[in-house]
Design an enzyme around this catalytic site. Structure first.
Site: not given
Ligand code: X6L
Ligand code: MG
Ligand code: MG
Length: 170
Positions: A98, A89, A103, A101
């Protein structure tokens, strides 16, 4: 006489959407399990999930593990980041694609608020891609007084599909 530290049960969420998603997830769990002071006690199935944050990217494979650990939360975080790096990564765009990840979702019933380490994970109870695999393992776990299974029922499991892939033994 110094006693061994009491193990803490921690939940770790995993996800990735680049390369061989399943292999990356499996390797991450193997490498985490190989860290001294970390024992994987349960692992969820595999979940195909719609991307959150930046929605114009490939679907994610998400899962969750429960570990018993004698590490501090900071050392467990360092171990998670080392596993991410060992799988190749590179930190690029925030919320972007990515390889893997990891967490820390919960660490016993402790609340930790340090730069880079907020536990319970501040968005845990809003995200179906985290709650669905966690609820499979620990439905009755309470985060800020709310059962994980209840939180999942509240947000709904839209965009999250449990795959019927065999789950390796832990
Ligand atoms: C508005 C703005 C609404 C931002 C939501 C939600 C941003 C989740 C980042 C958000 C917002 C994240 C994963 C992912 C990511 C994952 C799935 C995050 C960090 N990681 N989608 N998106 N699974 N399905 O592990 O969680 S980036
Ligand atoms: Mg995450
Ligand atoms: Mg993380």
């Amino acid at each position: 006489m110094s006693a061994e530290p009491v193990p803490v049960e921690a939940a770790i969420g995993l996800g990735g959407n680049v390369g061989d998603k399943r292999a990356n997830l499996d390797r991450a769990i193997e490498r985490l399990a190989a860290v001294p002071g970390v024992r994987v006690v349960a692992r969820s199935g595999y979940y195909r999930t719609e991307p959150w944050g930046i929605t114009e990217q490939d679907w994610f494979l998400n899962a969750c593990v429960v570990v018993e650990t004698t590490l501090s939360a900071s050392d467990l975080l360092a171990a998670c980041l080392a596993v991410e790096t060992s799988l190749g990564r590179r930190r690029a765009e925030r919320w972007g694609p990515r390889i893997i990840d990891l967490d820390i979702l919960t660490f016993g019933d402790r609340t930790i608020d340090k730069p880079g380490l907020e536990v319970p994970h501040p968005r845990l109870m809003e995200r179906a891609f985290v709650l669905a695999p966690l609820a499979e393992l620990r439905p009755d776990l309470r985060v800020a007084g709310v059962r994980v299974a209840d939180a999942l029922a509240t947000v709904g499991a839209g965009g999250v599909e449990r795959l019927d892939w065999a789950v390796p033994a832990t």
